[in-house]
Scaffold this active site. Structure first.
Site, PDB file in Angstrom:
ATOM      1  N   LYS A  51      29.124  29.719  19.354  1.00 26.01           N
ATOM      2  CA  LYS A  51      30.444  30.373  19.472  1.00 26.01           C
ATOM      3  C   LYS A  51      30.361  31.562  20.427  1.00 26.01           C
ATOM      4  CE  LYS A  51      31.790  28.732  14.931  1.00 26.01           C
ATOM      5  NZ  LYS A  51      31.839  28.981  13.488  1.00 26.01           N
ATOM      6  N   GLN A  95      30.918  33.662   9.207  1.00 25.77           N
ATOM      7  CA  GLN A  95      30.283  32.338   9.163  1.00 25.77           C
ATOM      8  C   GLN A  95      30.016  31.939   7.707  1.00 25.77           C
ATOM      9  OE1 GLN A  95      29.752  30.366  11.965  1.00 25.77           O
ATOM     10  NE2 GLN A  95      29.293  28.799  10.452  1.00 25.77           N
ATOM     11  N   ASP A 118      39.879  31.855  12.200  1.00 31.11           N
ATOM     12  CA  ASP A 118      39.397  30.643  11.528  1.00 31.11           C
ATOM     13  C   ASP A 118      40.522  29.986  10.730  1.00 31.11           C
ATOM     14  OD1 ASP A 118      36.855  29.747  12.060  1.00 31.11           O
ATOM     15  OD2 ASP A 118      35.864  31.125  10.658  1.00 31.11           O
TER      16      ASP A 118
END
Ligand code: NDP
Length: 293
Positions: A51, A95, A118
Site C-alpha cells: 500500500k 491493518q 477502508d
C-alpha cells in the site's frame, strides 16, 4: 475465456491518479494516507508495504505508524485520535487483524468517517446500505472497478457471492444488487451454513468467491460461460519457492477457467484492485478535505 486482468485495470486507475497529482499546483499539499500496523504479522507487513509503495508510485504522501504487538488498546486509540486531528492526513487505515487484546470495532469506530478510506466505519457501512455517497470497502469497490474496466454487463444477471464477511462478502452483495452500472444483479449470498452450495453456484452468471479456502471452487460447481471473481489470498506451502509458500485463490483456476467466460487470476486480480480502490478512496478524501478548507 478472458482474463479480468487486475494489473491492467489497476494500472489504468493509478495512471489517472498520478496525472491528477502531477497537475496539482507546485507546493500544493499531496493526498496523504496514514497506515497503522500493530505487531509484525508477515502477511500484514506485505500488505502494508504494498500500500505504501503504491502511494509513492502515484505521488501520494504516506505515513506508517508501527506499534508493538503488545501495545495497549489506549495507545492505539491515541494514535488514531492524533491522525484524526491532523489536517495533513486524508486517509487512515488500520491493518487488520489486530492482536486479540484490542477491540477492532472500538478502533474502527474512532476513525473519523471522512478519513475512513477502508470503508469499515459503521457510518460508511450504513451509507452503503442506503446507496448514499460513502467510502466503500476497498476489496468490493475494487471488484466493481474491475468489472467496470472490462465493461462487464451485470444488469439482470444472477450473482452468487460466497462469503458474508463485513469487509468482502456482505458489501459485495449490496453493491451488486444496487441500481446502476455494474449493479442490478439478483444476488444470492452463500456461507458455511448454506446446504448444497453447488446447487446455487451452478445457477450463477457471476460468482464472487471470498471464502479463504485454497482452490475451493471447482469446475463442476460452475456453469459454462460464468464470470468468476476470485477474492481469495491463501498461502499454501510450496518448498520450491524462496518464500516457502505460493499464493492460491479460492478458485481452482486451471479447471474453472476452461468453463468461464471471464475469470480473475490470483495473483494479478482482485488484490491489485483492492489497492487501486484504496488509492481512489484516499484521493476522494483529499478532494473533500480541500473543498472544506
Ligand atoms: P472471512 O473468513 O471473514 O469470511 C469467509 C466467508 O466464507 C465466511 O462468510 C464463511 O461463512 C464463508 N465460508 C467458509 N467456508 C465456507 C464453505 N465451506 N462454504 C461456503 N462458505 C464458506 O474471510 P474474508 O471475507 O475476510 O476473506 C475471504 C478471502 O479473501 C480470504 O482468502 C482473504 O485472504 C481474501 N481477501 C482478499 C483480499 C484482497 O485484497 N484480494 C482482501 C480481503 C480478503 P460463515 O460466515 O458462515 O463463517
Amino acid at each position: 475465456m478472458q482474463i479480468l486482468d487486475g494489473k491492467l485495470a489497476a494500472q489504468s486507475i493509478k495512471d489517472t491518479l498520478q496525472k491528477k497529482i502531477s497537475e496539482l499546483p507546485i507546493g500544493f499539499r499531496k493526498p496523504c494516507l496514514a497506515a497503522v500496523l500493530v505487531g509484525n504479522n508477515p502477511a500484514s507487513e506485505t500488505y502494508i508495504g504494498s500500500k505504501i509503495k503504491n502511494c509513492q508510485e502515484v505521488g501520494f504522501e504516506s505515513r506508517l505508524i508501527r506499534l508493538p504487538e503488545n501495545c495497549s488498546e489506549n495507545i492505539l486509540l491515541d494514535a488514531i485520535s492524533s491522525l484524526n486531528a491532523d489536517s495533513t492526513v486524508d486517509g487512515i487505515l488500520v491493518q487488520l487483524p489486530l492482536p486479540k487484546h484490542i477491540s477492532e470495532s472500538k478502533i474502527i469506530e474512532l476513525i473519523q468517517p471522512g478519513k475512513d478510506v477502508d470503508g469499515f466505519h459503521p457510518v460508511n457501512a450504513g451509507k452503503l446500505m442506503l446507496n448514499e455517497p460513502c467510502f466503500v470497502p476497498a476489496t468490493p469497490y475494487g471488484i466493481m472497478l474491475l468489472l467496470s474496466h472490462f465493461q462487464i454487463e451485470t444488469s439482470g444477471k444472477h450473482a452468487v457471492v460466497i462469503g458474508r464477511s463485513n469487509i468482502v462478502g456482505r458489501p459485495m452483495s449490496v453493491l451488486l444488487s444496487q441500481p446502476g452500472n455494474q449493479g442490478n444483479c439478483t444476488v444470492t449470498v452463500c456461507h458455511s451454513k448454506t446446504p448444497d452450495l453447488p446447487y446455487f453456484t451452478r445457477q450463477a452468471d457471476i460468482i464472487v468467491a471470498a471464502i479463504g479456502k485454497p482452490e475451493f471452487l471447482k469446475a463442476d460447481m460452475v456453469k459454462e460461460g460464468a464470470i468468476v471473481i476470485d477474492v481469495g489470498i491463501n498461502r499454501v506451502e510450496d518448498k520450491s519457492k524462496k518464500s516457502g509458500f505460493a499464493l492460491k485463490g479460492d478458485v481452482d483456476f486451471d479447471a474453472v477457467s476452461k468453463k468461464s467466460a471471464w475469470i480473475s487470476p490470483v495473483p494479478g486480480g482482485v488484490g491489485l484492485m483492492t489497492i487501486a480502490a484504496l488509492l481512489t478512496n484516499t484521493y476522494r478524501a483529499f478532494e473533500h478535505h480541500q473543498q472544506k478548507n
